[in-house]
Scaffold this motif. Structure first.
Motif, PDB file in Angstrom:
ATOM      1  N   LYS A   1       0.831  -1.377   0.104  1.00  0.00           N
ATOM      2  CA  LYS A   1      -0.112  -0.018  -0.019  1.00  0.00           C
ATOM      3  C   LYS A   1       0.733   1.227   0.142  1.00  0.00           C
ATOM      4  N   LEU A   2       1.830   1.158   0.827  1.00  0.00           N
ATOM      5  CA  LEU A   2       2.964   2.252   0.814  1.00  0.00           C
ATOM      6  C   LEU A   2       3.464   2.789  -0.652  1.00  0.00           C
ATOM      7  N   LEU A   3       4.144   1.553  -1.099  1.00  0.00           N
ATOM      8  CA  LEU A   3       4.596   1.689  -2.214  1.00  0.00           C
ATOM      9  C   LEU A   3       3.777   2.282  -3.429  1.00  0.00           C
ATOM     10  N   MET A   4       2.488   1.667  -3.705  1.00  0.00           N
ATOM     11  CA  MET A   4       1.653   2.045  -4.505  1.00  0.00           C
ATOM     12  C   MET A   4       1.067   3.582  -4.004  1.00  0.00           C
ATOM     13  N   ALA A   5       1.119   4.093  -3.017  1.00  0.00           N
ATOM     14  CA  ALA A   5       0.542   5.455  -2.637  1.00  0.00           C
ATOM     15  C   ALA A   5       1.575   6.289  -2.986  1.00  0.00           C
ATOM     16  N   VAL A   6       2.816   6.026  -2.603  1.00  0.00           N
ATOM     17  CA  VAL A   6       4.014   6.638  -2.955  1.00  0.00           C
ATOM     18  C   VAL A   6       4.052   6.964  -4.467  1.00  0.00           C
ATOM     19  N   ASN A   7       4.093   5.966  -5.423  1.00  0.00           N
ATOM     20  CA  ASN A   7       3.967   5.993  -6.974  1.00  0.00           C
ATOM     21  C   ASN A   7       2.797   6.797  -7.434  1.00  0.00           C
ATOM     22  N   VAL A   8       1.781   6.800  -6.828  1.00  0.00           N
ATOM     23  CA  VAL A   8       0.680   7.545  -7.475  1.00  0.00           C
ATOM     24  C   VAL A   8       0.579   9.007  -7.042  1.00  0.00           C
ATOM     25  N   ALA A   9       1.167   9.140  -5.697  1.00  0.00           N
ATOM     26  CA  ALA A   9       1.346  10.395  -5.399  1.00  0.00           C
ATOM     27  C   ALA A   9       2.473  11.438  -6.183  1.00  0.00           C
ATOM     28  N   VAL A  10       3.479  10.647  -6.630  1.00  0.00           N
ATOM     29  CA  VAL A  10       4.722  11.356  -7.371  1.00  0.00           C
ATOM     30  C   VAL A  10       4.147  11.244  -8.789  1.00  0.00           C
TER      31      VAL A  10
ATOM     32  N   THR B   1      15.414   8.113  -7.813  1.00  0.00           N
ATOM     33  CA  THR B   1      14.189   8.898  -7.964  1.00  0.00           C
ATOM     34  C   THR B   1      13.366   8.384  -9.417  1.00  0.00           C
ATOM     35  N   TYR B   2      14.160   7.891 -10.378  1.00  0.00           N
ATOM     36  CA  TYR B   2      13.682   7.520 -11.606  1.00  0.00           C
ATOM     37  C   TYR B   2      12.519   6.479 -11.460  1.00  0.00           C
ATOM     38  N   MET B   3      12.520   5.609 -10.566  1.00  0.00           N
ATOM     39  CA  MET B   3      11.622   4.648 -10.549  1.00  0.00           C
ATOM     40  C   MET B   3      10.410   4.783  -9.911  1.00  0.00           C
ATOM     41  N   PHE B   4       9.934   6.324  -9.368  1.00  0.00           N
ATOM     42  CA  PHE B   4       8.930   6.867  -9.007  1.00  0.00           C
ATOM     43  C   PHE B   4       8.205   7.712  -9.945  1.00  0.00           C
ATOM     44  N   LEU B   5       8.857   7.988 -11.136  1.00  0.00           N
ATOM     45  CA  LEU B   5       7.881   8.568 -12.415  1.00  0.00           C
ATOM     46  C   LEU B   5       7.702   7.669 -13.353  1.00  0.00           C
TER      47      LEU B   5
ATOM     48  N   LYS C   1      20.733  12.210 -23.821  1.00  0.00           N
ATOM     49  CA  LYS C   1      19.555  12.787 -23.398  1.00  0.00           C
ATOM     50  C   LYS C   1      18.300  11.986 -23.218  1.00  0.00           C
ATOM     51  N   ILE C   2      18.714  10.963 -23.588  1.00  0.00           N
ATOM     52  CA  ILE C   2      17.652   9.806 -23.525  1.00  0.00           C
ATOM     53  C   ILE C   2      17.139   9.465 -22.110  1.00  0.00           C
ATOM     54  N   VAL C   3      16.062   9.836 -21.525  1.00  0.00           N
ATOM     55  CA  VAL C   3      15.577   9.543 -20.028  1.00  0.00           C
ATOM     56  C   VAL C   3      14.878   8.531 -19.949  1.00  0.00           C
ATOM     57  N   THR C   4      14.989   7.619 -18.803  1.00  0.00           N
ATOM     58  CA  THR C   4      14.475   6.565 -18.421  1.00  0.00           C
ATOM     59  C   THR C   4      13.636   6.671 -17.199  1.00  0.00           C
ATOM     60  N   ILE C   5      12.368   6.422 -16.999  1.00  0.00           N
ATOM     61  CA  ILE C   5      11.590   6.463 -15.791  1.00  0.00           C
ATOM     62  C   ILE C   5      10.720   5.105 -15.497  1.00  0.00           C
ATOM     63  N   GLY C   6      10.239   4.929 -14.439  1.00  0.00           N
ATOM     64  CA  GLY C   6       9.374   3.867 -14.172  1.00  0.00           C
ATOM     65  C   GLY C   6      10.116   2.880 -13.257  1.00  0.00           C
ATOM     66  N   ALA C   7       8.967   2.198 -12.690  1.00  0.00           N
ATOM     67  CA  ALA C   7       9.247   1.151 -11.539  1.00  0.00           C
ATOM     68  C   ALA C   7       9.414  -0.268 -12.153  1.00  0.00           C
TER      69      ALA C   7
ATOM     70  N   HIS D   1       1.287   3.153 -18.157  1.00  0.00           N
ATOM     71  CA  HIS D   1       2.506   2.898 -17.530  1.00  0.00           C
ATOM     72  C   HIS D   1       2.366   2.359 -16.065  1.00  0.00           C
ATOM     73  N   ILE D   2       1.817   3.256 -15.396  1.00  0.00           N
ATOM     74  CA  ILE D   2       1.955   3.036 -13.977  1.00  0.00           C
ATOM     75  C   ILE D   2       0.967   2.019 -13.389  1.00  0.00           C
ATOM     76  N   ILE D   3      -0.186   2.176 -14.308  1.00  0.00           N
ATOM     77  CA  ILE D   3      -1.069   1.112 -14.030  1.00  0.00           C
ATOM     78  C   ILE D   3      -0.484  -0.572 -13.981  1.00  0.00           C
ATOM     79  N   PHE D   4      -0.005  -0.581 -15.312  1.00  0.00           N
ATOM     80  CA  PHE D   4       0.926  -2.033 -15.439  1.00  0.00           C
ATOM     81  C   PHE D   4       1.842  -2.230 -14.078  1.00  0.00           C
ATOM     82  N   ASN D   5       2.583  -1.084 -13.898  1.00  0.00           N
ATOM     83  CA  ASN D   5       3.491  -1.479 -12.829  1.00  0.00           C
ATOM     84  C   ASN D   5       3.004  -1.746 -11.398  1.00  0.00           C
ATOM     85  N   LEU D   6       1.699  -0.731 -11.129  1.00  0.00           N
ATOM     86  CA  LEU D   6       1.140  -1.225  -9.841  1.00  0.00           C
ATOM     87  C   LEU D   6       0.231  -2.597  -9.995  1.00  0.00           C
TER      88      LEU D   6
END
Length: 290
Positions: free
Chosen positions: A19-28, A66-70, A132-138, A76-81
């Motif tokens: 729950k905590l990790l899901m909440a942090v990911n959603v909040a960010v 920090t990259y893993m929380f964007l 300049k390629i940026v990687t984000i996601g959990a 993207h976020i739905i499939f990770n969660l």
């Protein structure tokens, strides 16, 4: 007739760590969306995502964390969660909240360093604009969760694409091979999937599990050592009591014989002290015997 009971469950237990990790990911993610509405030039992704230019060029050393929380969008976020919800809860129940969260974060950071190494190699081979390629996601941390789940329950079946039953050990093996070959066969910077991040998460998770198991084995050995030490100490103490009783018995027999022949007055002061010592050690207290 053989009858097999089949239970189908969608999702795992919603434990406090999950729950905590899901909440942090959603909040960010919500903060990220609001920030991008105000400053729509990808500044937040550049600062907190992971890129060669940011991490190496501008010393943004926080990026592998920090990259893993964007995330790059709702899907993207739905499939990770979804992956976190389906597989992480049972891990937390087995490991405990602190150990699970530590595993998740370290796996994501480890995946981040694999991404940084790949970025460094690609930039040195191809040059700009690959820095300049940026990687984000959990996803790296999620792949590590899948690996841990497969290690703990290798023969448990899951429905691939919600249709095909497959054992976890085979699922993770196939995913790992796909990410390995995709890492070295795909166009540098091409596509929206960080295959090296997924592969890095699996590798980091594997190393962390090896370390955790090694630590547990060492702890068990330490416990066994101290238990054996205590056991030997108890045996040694009992043996000392027994030896003293044997010696006391000899003294008592010898001095009682002298008393029977010559009377109590025949004992010297030293012999009386010996007799008193023998009496105490021939009839030790219960604490000495136990």
């Amino acid at each position: 007739m053989y009858q097999k009971n089949v239970s189908i469950r969608f999702g795992g237990p919603m434990t406090s760590g999950v729950k905590l990790l899901m909440a942090v990911n959603v909040a960010v993610f919500l903060v990220q969306m609001i920030f991008n509405k105000i400053i729509p030039n990808g500044m937040m992704e550049y600062i907190f995502g992971l890129s060669h230019d940011g991490f190496i060029g501008n010393f943004m050393l926080w990026q592998p964390f920090t990259y893993m929380f964007l995330h790059g969008g709702w899907m993207h976020i739905i499939f990770n969660l979804l992956g976190l919800w389906m597989f992480a809860g049972e891990l937390e129940l087995v490991w405990g909240r602190d150990k699970f969260i530590r595993y998740y974060l370290l796996s994501g950071i480890g995946a981040g360093f694999f991404i940084a190494l790949m970025n460094y190699a690609v930039f040195n081979i191809y040059g700009s604009p690959y820095d300049k390629i940026v990687t984000i996601g959990a996803s790296g941390a999620i792949y590590a969760v899948l690996l841990a789940y497969a290690v703990l329950w290798p023969n448990r079946e899951v429905l691939l694409y919600f249709l095909i039953p497959v054992k976890m050990k085979y699922l993770v093996l196939v995913f790992g091979l796909i990410e390995f070959f995709s890492t070295f066969s795909s166009n540098p910077g091409g596509g929206n999937i960080s295959h090296i991040g997924h592969l890095g998460g699996i590798i980091t998770g594997f190393l962390l599990i090896k370390i955790m198991r090694g630590s547990a084995s060492k702890n068990n050995k330490k416990i066994s050592f101290f238990e054996n030490f205590k056991k030997k100490k108890r045996v040694s103490s009992k043996q000392k009591v027994i030896d003293k009783r044997i010696e006391a018995k000899k003294i008592i027999d010898e001095l009682l014989g002298k008393i029977a022949r010559n009377g109590m007055s025949s004992l010297t002061q030293d012999e009386k002290r010996k007799l008193e010592w023998a009496r105490k050690h021939y009839y030790p207290s219960n604490d000495d015997i136990l």
